[in-house]
Every structure is written in structure tokens, then in C-alpha cells.
Scaffold this active site. Structure first.
Site, PDB file in Angstrom:
ATOM      1  N   PHE A 150       0.810  -1.224   0.000  1.00 59.42           N
ATOM      2  CA  PHE A 150       0.000   0.000   0.000  1.00 59.42           C
ATOM      3  C   PHE A 150       0.838   1.266   0.000  1.00 59.42           C
ATOM      4  CE2 PHE A 150       0.929  -0.146   4.551  1.00 59.42           C
ATOM      5  CZ  PHE A 150       1.102   1.195   4.832  1.00 59.42           C
ATOM      6  N   LYS A 174      -1.074  -7.348  -9.240  1.00 57.97           N
ATOM      7  CA  LYS A 174      -2.055  -7.474  -8.149  1.00 57.97           C
ATOM      8  C   LYS A 174      -1.688  -6.385  -7.145  1.00 57.97           C
ATOM      9  CE  LYS A 174      -2.931  -8.516  -4.481  1.00 57.97           C
ATOM     10  NZ  LYS A 174      -3.396  -7.513  -3.484  1.00 57.97           N
ATOM     11  N   GLU A 177      -4.788  -4.037  -1.894  1.00 57.87           N
ATOM     12  CA  GLU A 177      -6.237  -3.862  -1.815  1.00 57.87           C
ATOM     13  C   GLU A 177      -6.595  -2.597  -1.035  1.00 57.87           C
ATOM     14  OE1 GLU A 177      -4.272  -5.925  -0.372  1.00 57.87           O
ATOM     15  OE2 GLU A 177      -5.102  -6.892   1.414  1.00 57.87           O
ATOM     16  N   SER A 227       5.297  -7.023   3.360  1.00 57.93           N
ATOM     17  CA  SER A 227       5.782  -7.325   4.715  1.00 57.93           C
ATOM     18  C   SER A 227       6.603  -8.623   4.739  1.00 57.93           C
ATOM     19  CB  SER A 227       4.595  -7.435   5.660  1.00 57.93           C
ATOM     20  OG  SER A 227       3.758  -8.468   5.221  1.00 57.93           O
ATOM     21  N   CYS A 282       9.524   1.772   3.667  1.00 54.24           N
ATOM     22  CA  CYS A 282      10.420   0.661   3.978  1.00 54.24           C
ATOM     23  C   CYS A 282      11.829   1.168   4.233  1.00 54.24           C
ATOM     24  CB  CYS A 282      10.442  -0.333   2.840  1.00 54.24           C
ATOM     25  SG  CYS A 282      11.161   0.368   1.364  1.00 54.24           S
ATOM     26  N   GLU A 382       9.172  -4.470  13.008  1.00 49.24           N
ATOM     27  CA  GLU A 382       8.994  -3.248  12.216  1.00 49.24           C
ATOM     28  C   GLU A 382       7.707  -2.579  12.694  1.00 49.24           C
ATOM     29  OE1 GLU A 382       7.816  -3.813   8.097  1.00 49.24           O
ATOM     30  OE2 GLU A 382       9.155  -2.201   7.479  1.00 49.24           O
TER      31      GLU A 382
HETATM   32  P1  NAD Z   1       1.544  -6.692   2.959  1.00 48.00           P
HETATM   33  O1  NAD Z   1       2.552  -7.765   3.032  1.00 48.00           O
HETATM   34  O2  NAD Z   1       0.412  -6.713   3.916  1.00 48.00           O
HETATM   35  O3  NAD Z   1       0.860  -6.678   1.495  1.00 48.00           O
HETATM   36  C1  NAD Z   1       1.648  -6.702   0.323  1.00 48.00           C
HETATM   37  C2  NAD Z   1       0.868  -7.418  -0.761  1.00 48.00           C
HETATM   38  O4  NAD Z   1       0.683  -8.788  -0.385  1.00 48.00           O
HETATM   39  C3  NAD Z   1      -0.523  -6.846  -0.999  1.00 48.00           C
HETATM   40  O5  NAD Z   1      -0.767  -6.821  -2.399  1.00 48.00           O
HETATM   41  C4  NAD Z   1      -1.437  -7.814  -0.292  1.00 48.00           C
HETATM   42  O6  NAD Z   1      -2.705  -7.916  -0.879  1.00 48.00           O
HETATM   43  C5  NAD Z   1      -0.708  -9.138  -0.405  1.00 48.00           C
HETATM   44  N1  NAD Z   1      -0.968 -10.021   0.749  1.00 48.00           N
HETATM   45  C6  NAD Z   1      -1.323  -9.656   2.010  1.00 48.00           C
HETATM   46  N2  NAD Z   1      -1.438 -10.738   2.805  1.00 48.00           N
HETATM   47  C7  NAD Z   1      -1.167 -11.818   2.029  1.00 48.00           C
HETATM   48  C8  NAD Z   1      -1.101 -13.222   2.283  1.00 48.00           C
HETATM   49  N3  NAD Z   1      -1.363 -13.725   3.485  1.00 48.00           N
HETATM   50  N4  NAD Z   1      -0.769 -14.036   1.258  1.00 48.00           N
HETATM   51  C9  NAD Z   1      -0.496 -13.536   0.038  1.00 48.00           C
HETATM   52  N5  NAD Z   1      -0.541 -12.214  -0.259  1.00 48.00           N
HETATM   53  C10 NAD Z   1      -0.868 -11.362   0.725  1.00 48.00           C
HETATM   54  O7  NAD Z   1       2.343  -5.307   3.026  1.00 48.00           O
HETATM   55  P2  NAD Z   1       1.771  -3.838   3.163  1.00 48.00           P
HETATM   56  O8  NAD Z   1       1.251  -3.651   4.542  1.00 48.00           O
HETATM   57  O9  NAD Z   1       0.874  -3.526   2.015  1.00 48.00           O
HETATM   58  O10 NAD Z   1       3.105  -2.985   2.961  1.00 48.00           O
HETATM   59  C11 NAD Z   1       3.956  -2.632   4.017  1.00 48.00           C
HETATM   60  C12 NAD Z   1       5.152  -3.552   4.095  1.00 48.00           C
HETATM   61  O11 NAD Z   1       5.862  -3.533   2.869  1.00 48.00           O
HETATM   62  C13 NAD Z   1       6.167  -3.122   5.153  1.00 48.00           C
HETATM   63  O12 NAD Z   1       6.638  -4.262   5.815  1.00 48.00           O
HETATM   64  C14 NAD Z   1       7.282  -2.492   4.341  1.00 48.00           C
HETATM   65  O13 NAD Z   1       8.561  -2.506   4.947  1.00 48.00           O
HETATM   66  C15 NAD Z   1       7.251  -3.331   3.113  1.00 48.00           C
HETATM   67  N6  NAD Z   1       7.871  -2.643   1.992  1.00 48.00           N
HETATM   68  C16 NAD Z   1       9.110  -3.067   1.604  1.00 48.00           C
HETATM   69  C17 NAD Z   1       9.766  -2.405   0.572  1.00 48.00           C
HETATM   70  C18 NAD Z   1      11.143  -2.826   0.139  1.00 48.00           C
HETATM   71  O14 NAD Z   1      11.567  -2.396  -0.920  1.00 48.00           O
HETATM   72  N7  NAD Z   1      11.849  -3.658   0.886  1.00 48.00           N
HETATM   73  C19 NAD Z   1       9.136  -1.335  -0.078  1.00 48.00           C
HETATM   74  C20 NAD Z   1       7.864  -0.947   0.340  1.00 48.00           C
HETATM   75  C21 NAD Z   1       7.236  -1.620   1.381  1.00 48.00           C
END
Ligand code: NAD
Length: 497
Positions: A150, A174, A177, A227, A282, A382
Site C-alpha cells: 500500500f 495485483k 487492496e 511485509s 520501507c 517493524e
Molecule cells: P503486505 O505484506 O500486507 O501486502 C503486500 C501485498 O501482499 C498486498 O498486495 C497484499 O494484498 C498481499 N498479501 C497480504 N497478505 C497476504 C497473504 N497472506 N498471502 C499472500 N498475499 C498477501 O504489506 P503492506 O502492509 O501492504 O506494505 C507494508 C510492508 O511492505 C512493510 O513491511 C514495508 O517494509 C514493506 N515494503 C518493503 C519495501 C522494500 O523495498 N523492501 C518497499 C515498500 C514496502
């Protein structure tokens, strides 16, 4: 009735037939912005099939023609930059300035994708044996999948599909959401730029849709940003299916502040990098490590941090916006509480924050903890909120050991006036992106985004030359053209002569 976000399948924006819908809300008010479908199995299969069919044509389109699509796309994105930033602000709550940065850093990757002709150049060597030449070139993989978080709804989708497509692949995205509106606009503009049907497809949903995509036989490669827990699941699932995968996960980023640093610059940068974007980056600095006499700067850090206040996206005084969701706010408040119970010294507590005129926003004020130790949950997890932890070290070596003992390795920075200290830090630190008097060292796209250790799974990173290698296969040709009719006997050796 609220706007229903469509899917993008084979060039058409289509309404999903699903029975499962999610709500997209404005994080500053909780007002419903849109309803988001969790795509059905059939729709996921259709999207991948459309990408597969488009690949058969697109892989034959000339490299300069692919570059021209990116040039047209880059021009359109620049033209609509401010509109995109406004939409992004409303969907995520980011301040307008911050939203503009999100869009701009994505446009830079599209510019890089327009360089595909030189980025994909192969190698050649004549006469590797008598009359034998050898050369290599890149070929696309097929259908690539992107799963995005997000927190950068413009930049991170743009890290992925433009380069993948410029390299000759087709794509299924994808998006998160939680804020899908900007990715849909990016897709519309891509169509306007002339992208053929099926080149980019978008399906929505959560875990189930992701798993359906990850296990689809026709997906060749997976790019994920999100994450840690989900990232590990995605990496394991994709690689278990023998797919190529790159996974960018969570972080805990440290800024080491040396006593010889320019005090005011160090403090300004520490404050901005920790609570900017409500700490939902991040690469946010979540830990300040004060070395030696810099430990005396804690009151000044507290004073500077207290001056930054959250607010609505169009409030020019706002330092940052709300957290993305009520669930995110509950999690961050829970961790602040844990920090207090674990015995850290809470010098500023943003848990009771409110913003005038926006009573329902997911606000958390700037929060500062000192006396943090490595075993506390506020340090091991985090937080992804506007919470800065302060730790101390007597020497640079001690600070380096502290950072290297943390399992994550996304970004770090050192503030110092000493070239020797900066060089030592850059060489000894086990973190992939290092800033020297630069708090958030996100590389421009002619380099790559190179997180290490627990912040990244895979080998080839996002954008830059590494992404081009990720989205292509190298083919190596060894060629001999006979210039006489002399036919020797069978060549039974592997040795090329
Ligand atoms: P998230 O992991 O909740 O969601 C990321 C994606 O995975 C979304 O599209 C979501 O729909 C999908 N998803 C969620 N739960 C899932 C599951 N159980 N199985 C499969 N897919 C699933 O992450 P977020 O809250 O949207 O984003 C924040 C996180 O992203 C933080 O941890 C941040 O550090 C990380 N991030 C990392 C970088 C990097 O370059 N390392 C960059 C941006 C964000």
C-alpha cells in the site's frame, strides 16, 4: 453507490463477477472511496491467459518500438503528474508533496525502461576458436507477476511492469487492496500511451488471489514488495513452483549519528526520515544510534520531533498524514504500549493524537523512545508508524556491531564530518543501501534497489541493470560458418579448435 474498481483484462476494464468485495476508505475520514472485488478464479485465469496470448505477439515487437511505448508513457505520466499525486493523497492520506515524490520516483523508472535498447545489449567475441564467433543476447521470460504494497501505490507498480514489459514480457499486477485507485490510473495511462491489449492486466484481491496467481503454471517470474511474513510465503511458494522470484520485505533502518556531525543537519534529517510519510516507508529511519557525545542531543531531537504534526493531505502545515487503516493504527498503538511496558523511556507519546476537523482519521503523533535495548519488541519488530527509537553506542565499532546484529538490511545512514568514519561504515555495514549524510538513500533507477539479509529474498534486485537481468534470460550462441567444403571426420572432442 460507491465506485466499483474494475479489473483490467485483455485491454478492457471489466466489472468482476465476484461475490466478495472489500471496502477502500479514506484514512483521514473513514469515508468509503470505492468497493474492490476479490477476483474469482476464472477471472485470474483469464488475466493470465490474456497476458500469455499477448506475449506471443509482444516478444516479436522490435526493441526500439518497445522503447517508444515507454517514451510515450513517460510523457503522459509527466503531464498527469499532479492529478495522479492528488488522487494518491486522497487514497493514502499522504501529504501532497509526499504524494508527488511517490509519482515522480516511479516516472524515473519509466525513463529508465525507455533505455531498454542499451540495457539489454548482449556481448560478442569473434574468433573464440578458429572461424568461430560467440555472442549473447537477452530474451523475455513470458508472463511476469507483480504483487505490490500500500505504501507506494505509484512508485512500486512502476518499479515492476514498465521494465518487465520493455524487456519483452507481459504482466499481471495485483496491487494492494488498500489503495488501488492510482495503479488503475497508471494502467489507463499505459493504454492511452498505446499499450496493446493484454500487455498489462490487473486483478484485485487478497491472499487467495495472490496464491492462485503464484501457483499458476503460466507465471514465469514473481516480483513482490510487502511485509516480511507475506514476503517469505510468496518466496517459498514461487520458488517451490520453480519460478524466478524477487521479494522485497520489511526493514528496521538505523541512522548512526557521530559526535562530529553537523548537529542541526543530523537532527533535521533524523526527524524527517523517521516520521515522514507517518513512518510508512520501507526505508524510514526507525532507529537513531547516538555515538559518544551525540548522546547529549536527545533533548534537541525531542524538541524537533515534537514540532512535526500530522494533518490532512492538503494542509500545507502537515508534516505527514494518517496511517493507512484503523488496523494499522491499532497495531502501532499496541507496540507503543509494549515499549512502555518493556521499560523503554517514552519521551514523546503520540497515541492520543487528534487533528482538528478530522476526528475519524487514523492519526498517530510523533513518538520517541530512548533507552531502547535490542531485545525489546519495539526494536525487533517493524513498527511502520511515526515512532523513532534512540539507542546509544560508545564507539563507531559498537554502532556497526549493533546494526549488523539486526536481522534486516534494507537501508542505513551515517551522519559524520569524518571521511574515515564514513568509509569504514560503508565498507563494514551489512546493509544494502547506505547513505552518507543522506538519510533515505533510495538509489535512482540507473542503479538498483539493493536491500540485503532479512529485507530481501532472491538474487536480482529491483530496477536498474539487475531488474533487466531478472526479467530476461540470456541466450549464448556459438557459431561457425564453413568457408570451404573440406569435411573432416567426426569431432569427438568438446574442445573447440
Ligand atoms: P503486505 O505484506 O500486507 O501486502 C503486500 C501485498 O501482499 C498486498 O498486495 C497484499 O494484498 C498481499 N498479501 C497480504 N497478505 C497476504 C497473504 N497472506 N498471502 C499472500 N498475499 C498477501 O504489506 P503492506 O502492509 O501492504 O506494505 C507494508 C510492508 O511492505 C512493510 O513491511 C514495508 O517494509 C514493506 N515494503 C518493503 C519495501 C522494500 O523495498 N523492501 C518497499 C515498500 C514496502
Amino acid at each position: 453507490m460507491a465506485y466499483q474498481v474494475p479489473l483490467l483484462i485483455n485491454g478492457s476494464m471489466v466489472q468482476s463477477q465476484t461475490q466478495t468485495w472489500l471496502e477502500v476508505t479514506n484514512p483521514a475520514s473513514q469515508k468509503l472511496i470505492a468497493r474492490l472485488p476479490c477476483a474469482t478464479d476464472d477471472e485470474v485465469i483469464e488475466a493470465v491467459a490474456a497476458a500469455k496470448a499477448a506475449f506471443a505477439q509482444w516478444r516479436r515487437v522490435s526493441v526500439p518500438e518497445r522503447a517508444r511505448l515507454m517514451l510515450r508513457y513517460q510523457a503522459l505520466l509527466k503531464e498527469r503528474h499532479d492529478e495522479l499525486a492528488q488522487l494518491l493523497s486522497q487514497d493514502t492520506g499522504k501529504t501532497l508533496e509526499d504524494a508527488k515524490g511517490d509519482v515522480w520516483r516511479g516516472i524515473e523508472v519509466v525513463e529508465q525502461a525507455a533505455n531498454v535498447s542499451s540495457l539489454t545489449l548482449g556481448e560478442t567475441q569473434a574468433d573464440v576458436a578458429s572461424g568461430v564467433d560467440c555472442y549473447s543476447f537477452s530474451q523475455p521470460l513470458g508472463v511476469c507477476l507483480g504483487i505490490t504494497p500500500f505504501n507506494f501505490p505509484a512508485m512500486i507498480p512502476l518499479w515492476m511492469f514498465p521494465l518487465a514489459i520493455a524487456c519483452g514480457n507481459t504482466f499481471v499486477l495485483k496491487p494492494s487492496e488498500q489503495d488501488p485507485l492510482v495503479p488503475m490510473e497508471l494502467a489507463k495511462l499505459f493504454r492511452e500511451a498505446g499499450a496493446p491489449d493484454g500487455l498489462l492486466n490487473i486483478v484485485h484481491g487478497g491472499a487467495e488471489v495472490v496464491d492462485r496467481l503464484l501457483t499458476h503454471d503460466d507465471i514465469a517470474a514473481v516480483s513482490f514488495v510487502g511485509s516480511v511474513a507475506v514476503g517469505r510465503h510468496v518466496y517459498r511458494t514461487a520458488t517451490d513452483r520453480l519460478k524466478r522470484a524477487q521479494v522485497f520485505a520489511g526493514a528496521k533502518n538505523h541512522m548512526v549519528v557521530m559526535p562530529d556531525a553537523n548537529k542541526q543537519q543530523a537532527i533535521n534529517n533524523l526527524v524527517g526520515a523517521s516520521v515522514g510519510a507517518a513512518g510508512q516507508r520501507c526505508m524510514a529511519i526507525s532507529v537513531g544510534v547516538l555515538v559518544g557525545e551525540a548522546q547529549a542531543w536527545i533533548p534537541d531531537i525531542k524538541e524537533a520531533l515534537a514540532k512535526v504534526q500530522p494533518g490532512a493531505w492538503n494542509d500545507p502545515e502537515a508534516g505527514y498524514g494518517p496511517l493507512i487503516s484503523q488496523a494499522a493504527k491499532t497495531r502501532v498503538l499496541g507496540l507503543i504500549e509494549t515499549g512502555k511496558q518493556e521499560g523503554a523511556d517514552c519521551l514523546l507519546d503520540g497515541s492520543q493524537c487528534s487533528v482538528s476537523g478530522h476526528p475519524n482519521g487514523n492519526w498517530v503523533g510523533p513518538t520517541l523512545f530512548a533507552g531502547v535495548t535490542p531485545t525489546m519488541r519495539i526494536y525487533t519488530e517493524e513498527i511502520f508508524g511515526p515512532v523513532l527509537l534512540l539507542m546509544t553506542a560508545d564507539t563507531l565499532n559498537e554502532a556497526i556491531a549493533l546494526v549488523n546484529a539486526n536481522p534486516y538490511g534494507n537501508g542505513t545512514s551515517i551522519f559524520t564530518a569524518s571521511g574515515a568514519a564514513a568509509r569504514k561504515y560503508q565498507m563494514d555495514i551489512q546493509v544494502g543501501q547506505v547513505g552518507i549524510n543522506v538519510p533515505i538513500p533510495v538509489p535512482l533507477p540507473f542503479f538498483s534497489f539493493t536491500g540485503w539479509r532479512g529485507s530481501f529474498y532472491g538474487d536480482l534486485h529491483a530496477y536498474g541493470k539487475q531488474a533487466v537481468r531478472f526479467y530476461t534470460e540470456t541466450k549464448t550462441v556459438t557459431a561457425r560458418w564453413f568457408d570451404d567444403d573440406v569435411v573432416a571426420g567426426p569431432n569427438l572432442s568438446i574442445h573447440l579448435k
